[in-house]
Design an enzyme around this catalytic site. Structure first.
Site, mmCIF file in Angstrom:
data_model
loop_
_atom_site.group_PDB
_atom_site.id
_atom_site.type_symbol
_atom_site.label_atom_id
_atom_site.label_comp_id
_atom_site.label_asym_id
_atom_site.label_seq_id
_atom_site.Cartn_x
_atom_site.Cartn_y
_atom_site.Cartn_z
ATOM 1 N N TYR A 54 0.817 -1.216 0.000
ATOM 2 C CA TYR A 54 0.000 0.000 0.000
ATOM 3 C C TYR A 54 0.852 1.268 0.000
ATOM 4 C CZ TYR A 54 -4.212 -2.737 1.152
ATOM 5 O OH TYR A 54 -5.253 -3.626 1.149
ATOM 6 N N LYS B 154 2.724 -13.982 6.445
ATOM 7 C CA LYS B 154 2.717 -15.103 5.502
ATOM 8 C C LYS B 154 4.178 -15.347 5.119
ATOM 9 C CE LYS B 154 0.572 -18.094 2.888
ATOM 10 N NZ LYS B 154 -0.149 -19.255 3.388
ATOM 11 N N ASP C 60 -3.309 -17.289 6.591
ATOM 12 C CA ASP C 60 -4.502 -18.060 6.215
ATOM 13 C C ASP C 60 -5.089 -18.766 7.428
ATOM 14 O OD1 ASP C 60 -2.081 -19.319 6.158
ATOM 15 O OD2 ASP C 60 -2.460 -20.513 4.374
ATOM 16 N N ASP D 37 -5.041 -4.970 6.923
ATOM 17 C CA ASP D 37 -6.305 -4.504 6.361
ATOM 18 C C ASP D 37 -7.324 -5.648 6.395
ATOM 19 O OD1 ASP D 37 -8.056 -2.829 5.130
ATOM 20 O OD2 ASP D 37 -7.139 -2.901 3.151
#
Ligand code: NAP
Length: 421
Positions: free
Chosen positions: A163, A230, A283, A307
């Protein structure tokens, strides 16, 4: 609304007001501080207008006139583009830098072109490096089974990651140069029609976020801090993020924390007074948040993942109409509702102002340290919902409630504060 400044020369502070001061890492809060307010686009003026009323009343109730906020009107977003010819006038940034506290409504950002997001720019220019989103249930209806078991706070890195805005369109010279560089220097081949985004994650930005989250968690006696990432796939960005947070936990908070592997031999029992620090892959974390939200307390995330985590968490307790956030730097903060400008509802007196009201409570609590006023607001929000005083978005899930307009809901809330505060 007072005339808003487009230029630095137009800036003046309300008579009788004082500025917050930040010296040597310590913030001094006067009894009559200036707080900037940006009403924003779409439903922004309605929901922020409501929040200002509620905050003023809560401060009056909590401190009986000995404290008072002086609001300084500023503009940003589409409104600023129309009035000042830019979505983020320099005076808006400089004024917030000076006053150090702001309440901001949602700002419209054109998709795929136009001007750059004023939200992102504001965070970068003011170095508001942490986005903090508390998620808890105030009694609003939700299709979820365990909303009462959700009470968590997301600390999201706010300045880096995908972002940060380092990206180029597939047909731009920059993307072509970048693809050539990758090919010639590293033998990496991308299709000629590939747009490119860069995901920077630095040790310094990660560790100041980690410091803030860990110090907040230990000061507020929270149970655990979970690092979301991740890192199995993005080893040197998200994987590094997790390692760097652990580094801070071990180097600077050793006496207050315990790691998951350290309590394995104690059947997973966290010693009294310690904060458990662990990490979860994104996840897995997203599904566990839904299945076992009580296992989560403070969650530290890189920007993009943050987010997603905060939106999923907000959905568990009834959606973004009620979710507040605060963007914090060192001794400076901009609080805002998590939702956008919902343009189709603008000017209809139906929008839910609760997220903006709770954003105001966050600003009072986290920056000014005015906990009593924040408590008055939070208590009244819970009370209003339990009495069935809600706007359309909540009423549609609550069979017995007649929706109130934004103004009428605000009036009910103020009445409740006067009685319960
Ligand atoms: P949005 O403005 O959050 O609205 C999506 C839907 O959420 C609305 O149609 C409405 O749903 C519901 N909603 C949001 N806020 C609500 C409120 N206060 N009360 C009741 N319902 C509410 O998302 P969007 O349509 O994706 O984005 C619109 C614009 O906002 C875009 O320009 C985007 O860039 C901007 N935005 C700004 C910020 C920010 O400034 N921080 C954040 C996000 C988006 P129903 O119609 O189903 O009732």
């Amino acid at each position: 609304m007072a005339r808003v400044p487009c230029d630095i020369e137009d800036l003046s502070f309300p008579p009788g007001s004082e500025l917050l001061r930040y010296d040597g890492g310590v913030l001094s809060v006067p009894s009559s501080p200036v707080v900037a307010v940006i009403r924003g686009d779409g439903i922004g003026p309605e929901v922020i207008g409501s929040a200002v009323k509620v905050i003023d009343e809560a401060v009056r109730i909590a401190y009986g006139g000995s404290r008072r906020i002086h609001w300084l009107e500023l503009v940003a977003g589409r409104g600023a583009f129309e009035i000042c010819g830019t979505p983020l006038p320099e005076v808006t940034v400089e004024a917030i830098r000076l006053v150090r506290a702001a309440l901001k409504g949602p700002l419209e950002t054109p998709v795929g072109g136009g001007y750059r997001s004023a939200n992102v720019l504001l965070r970068q220019l003011l170095d508001l490096y942490a986005n903090i989103r508390p998620v808890k249930w105030y009694g609003q209806p939700t299709p979820y089974m365990y909303p009462g078991k959700v009470d968590l706070v997301v600390f999201r890195e706010n300045t880096e990651d995908l972002y940060a805005g380092i990206e180029w369109a597939f047909d731009s010279v920059e993307a072509e140069d970048f693809r050539r560089f990758l090919r010639e220097r590293f033998g990496v081949r991308l299709a000629a029609d590939t747009g490119v985004g860069v995901k920077p994650i630095s040790r310094s930005a990660t560790q100041r976020l980690a410091r803030l989250a860990l110090s907040w968690a230990t000061r507020r006696s929270r149970r655990r801090v979970t690092i979301a990432h991740k890192g199995t796939v993005m080893k040197f960005t998200e994987g590094a993020f997790a390692r760097w947070v652990y580094e801070i936990a071990l180097n600077e908070f050793r006496d207050s924390i315990v790691l998951e592997r350290e309590i394995e031999s104690m059947e997973g029992v966290v010693p009294e007074g310690k904060v458990l620090v662990n990490d979860r892959l994104a996840d897995n974390l997203l599904q566990q948040l839904i299945l076992r939200p009580w296992d989560y307390d403070v969650i530290v995330c890189p920007n993009v993942l943050g987010d997603l985590v905060s939106e999923v968490a907000a959905a568990l307790v009834g959606g973004v109409g009620i979710a507040p956030g605060i963007n914090m730097g060192d001794g400076i903060a901009v609080a805002e509702p998590a939702h956008g400008s919902a343009p189709k509802h603008a000017g209809r007196n139906i929008a839910n102002p609760t997220a903006s009201i709770l954003a105001g409570a966050l600003l009072l609590r986290e920056l000014l340290g005015w906990h009593e006023a924040a408590d008055v607001i939070e208590k009244a929000v819970g009370e209003a919902i339990s009495r069935g005083f809600v706007t359309y978005d909540i009423a549609r899930y609550k069979g017995d409630a007649t929706p109130l307009g934004t103004r009428e809901y605000t009036e009910r809330l103020v009445e409740i504060m006067r009685v319960t505060g």
